[in-house]
Design a protein around this motif. Structure first.
Motif, PDB file in Angstrom:
ATOM      1  N   UNK A  92     -10.952 -16.176 -21.673  1.00 30.80           N
ATOM      2  CA  UNK A  92     -12.188 -15.532 -21.239  1.00 30.80           C
ATOM      3  C   UNK A  92     -12.562 -14.286 -22.038  1.00 30.80           C
ATOM      4  N   UNK A  93     -11.631 -13.781 -22.831  1.00 34.35           N
ATOM      5  CA  UNK A  93     -11.912 -12.592 -23.631  1.00 34.35           C
ATOM      6  C   UNK A  93     -11.550 -11.280 -22.981  1.00 34.35           C
ATOM      7  N   UNK A  94     -11.073 -11.300 -21.753  1.00 31.38           N
ATOM      8  CA  UNK A  94     -10.679 -10.067 -21.074  1.00 31.38           C
ATOM      9  C   UNK A  94      -9.748 -10.386 -19.911  1.00 31.38           C
ATOM     10  N   UNK A  95      -9.160  -9.337 -19.332  1.00 28.50           N
ATOM     11  CA  UNK A  95      -8.223  -9.488 -18.220  1.00 28.50           C
ATOM     12  C   UNK A  95      -8.315  -8.247 -17.340  1.00 28.50           C
ATOM     13  N   UNK A  96      -7.786  -8.311 -16.115  1.00 27.70           N
ATOM     14  CA  UNK A  96      -7.859  -7.151 -15.221  1.00 27.70           C
ATOM     15  C   UNK A  96      -7.131  -5.925 -15.784  1.00 27.70           C
ATOM     16  N   UNK A  97      -7.450  -4.777 -15.214  1.00 31.43           N
ATOM     17  CA  UNK A  97      -6.886  -3.513 -15.670  1.00 31.43           C
ATOM     18  C   UNK A  97      -5.472  -3.272 -15.142  1.00 31.43           C
ATOM     19  N   UNK A  98      -5.115  -3.907 -14.029  1.00 25.85           N
ATOM     20  CA  UNK A  98      -3.760  -3.748 -13.476  1.00 25.85           C
ATOM     21  C   UNK A  98      -3.338  -5.060 -12.834  1.00 25.85           C
ATOM     22  N   UNK A  99      -2.158  -5.057 -12.230  1.00 18.42           N
ATOM     23  CA  UNK A  99      -1.591  -6.305 -11.724  1.00 18.42           C
ATOM     24  C   UNK A  99      -1.915  -6.644 -10.287  1.00 18.42           C
ATOM     25  N   UNK A 100      -2.795  -5.888  -9.648  1.00 17.42           N
ATOM     26  CA  UNK A 100      -3.182  -6.174  -8.263  1.00 17.42           C
ATOM     27  C   UNK A 100      -4.259  -7.259  -8.268  1.00 17.42           C
ATOM     28  N   UNK A 103      -8.528  -8.755  -5.809  1.00 17.29           N
ATOM     29  CA  UNK A 103      -9.917  -9.147  -6.072  1.00 17.29           C
ATOM     30  C   UNK A 103     -10.037 -10.650  -6.271  1.00 17.29           C
ATOM     31  N   UNK A 104      -8.976 -11.318  -6.740  1.00 19.51           N
ATOM     32  CA  UNK A 104      -8.990 -12.793  -6.763  1.00 19.51           C
ATOM     33  C   UNK A 104      -9.043 -13.324  -5.330  1.00 19.51           C
ATOM     34  N   UNK A 105      -8.160 -12.782  -4.479  1.00 18.31           N
ATOM     35  CA  UNK A 105      -8.055 -13.267  -3.097  1.00 18.31           C
ATOM     36  C   UNK A 105      -9.379 -13.106  -2.358  1.00 18.31           C
ATOM     37  N   UNK A 206     -18.748 -18.868  -9.838  1.00 21.84           N
ATOM     38  CA  UNK A 206     -17.473 -18.761 -10.544  1.00 21.84           C
ATOM     39  C   UNK A 206     -16.609 -17.640  -9.968  1.00 21.84           C
ATOM     40  N   UNK A 207     -15.335 -17.681 -10.291  1.00 22.21           N
ATOM     41  CA  UNK A 207     -14.425 -16.579  -9.978  1.00 22.21           C
ATOM     42  C   UNK A 207     -14.536 -15.550 -11.100  1.00 22.21           C
ATOM     43  N   UNK A 208     -14.707 -14.285 -10.736  1.00 20.54           N
ATOM     44  CA  UNK A 208     -14.693 -13.219 -11.738  1.00 20.54           C
ATOM     45  C   UNK A 208     -13.237 -12.777 -11.910  1.00 20.54           C
ATOM     46  N   UNK A 209     -12.504 -13.532 -12.713  1.00 18.58           N
ATOM     47  CA  UNK A 209     -11.057 -13.354 -12.842  1.00 18.58           C
ATOM     48  C   UNK A 209     -10.659 -11.978 -13.352  1.00 18.58           C
ATOM     49  N   UNK A 210     -11.436 -11.409 -14.255  1.00 21.88           N
ATOM     50  CA  UNK A 210     -11.034 -10.175 -14.926  1.00 21.88           C
ATOM     51  C   UNK A 210     -11.521  -8.918 -14.230  1.00 21.88           C
ATOM     52  N   UNK A 211     -12.132  -9.047 -13.078  1.00 18.94           N
ATOM     53  CA  UNK A 211     -12.639  -7.888 -12.349  1.00 18.94           C
ATOM     54  C   UNK A 211     -11.503  -6.936 -12.002  1.00 18.94           C
ATOM     55  N   UNK A 212     -11.652  -5.662 -12.312  1.00 16.18           N
ATOM     56  CA  UNK A 212     -10.615  -4.679 -11.971  1.00 16.18           C
ATOM     57  C   UNK A 212     -10.793  -4.228 -10.543  1.00 16.18           C
TER      58      UNK A 212
END
Length: 218
Positions: A92-100, A103-105, A206-212
């Motif tokens: 996708x070109x990006x990923x979340x800012x931390x491991x929590x 926001x997926x859930x 869609x799921x916004x997978x990379x949302x911090x």
């Protein structure tokens, strides 16, 4: 420990939870009473759209937050999650800012472990307590609401939910993102875009997978 009300009528809470709860009494277990059912609390059955299954909570105190593969925001990324984010950046070109992954859930990704408790430093210690019945029952309940996308990383997840996916569901099965197996089919599998393409075909968002988490709170 309060039960997740949207799921409280599952047979597990009548048949299995009393014995498990009794065994947990007096133990210093993780992720603890406040977070044990976090995955179910954040993703009620009518909102579940994607299922990702893990094994059990991280056994290091302060790391687990009750969601599969997820850690508290201040925790350094575990190796499997680091690989998940690496694949997401390729996909996708990006990923979340931390491991929590809360926001997926909140977007309908059911992040269940097959065992929801563990003792500090003792991974898998509660794996045979009967927790796995909750995972299967929860997934079956969510399936009654709509087709689901299953992301099943590794043999454990694939075996745990064997027989549940239906023809109308999307199933993505690959190697586990662990450093021991990620190069045997996990990397390059592009699960995030594939799920979003499938959701779009269903007429779903869609799921916004990379949302911090910071962006999620704004």
């Amino acid at each position: 420990m309060s039960l997740p009300q949207a799921w409280a009528d599952l047979p597990f809470f009548r048949d299995d939870w009393p014995a498990i709860s009794s065994r947990l009494e007096g133990q210093d277990w993780l992720p603890g009473p406040a977070r044990v059912f976090a995955a179910l609390g954040l993703t009620p059955p009518e909102r579940a759209r994607v299922v990702i299954l893990g094994q059990d909570p991280y056994p290091t105190p302060g790391h687990a937050n009750g969601l599969a593969f997820s850690v508290t925001p201040e925790t350094a990324l575990p190796r499997s999650l680091r690989n998940i984010y690496a694949e997401m950046r390729d996909d996708l070109g990006r990923a979340p800012e931390n491991g929590d992954l809360s926001h997926w859930a909140r977007q309908g990704v059911l992040l269940l472990n097959t065992s929801l408790s563990v003792l500090p430093g003792q991974a898998g210690i509660h794996a045979k307590w009967g927790w796995e019945r909750l995972a299967r029952q929860a997934v079956a309940r969510a399936q009654a609401e709509r087709p689901l996308a299953f992301i099943l990383w590794g043999a454990h997840a694939q075996k745990a939910l064997a027989g549940l996916p239906r023809p109308q569901d999307l199933v993505i099965e690959t190697a586990h993102p662990s450093p021991l197996s990620a190069r045997r089919g996990f990397f390059g599998s592009r699960p995030f875009s594939r799920v979003n393409d499938w959701l779009a075909a269903q007429g779903d968002a869609p799921i916004d997978w990379a949302l911090s988490e910071t962006a999620d709170a704004e």
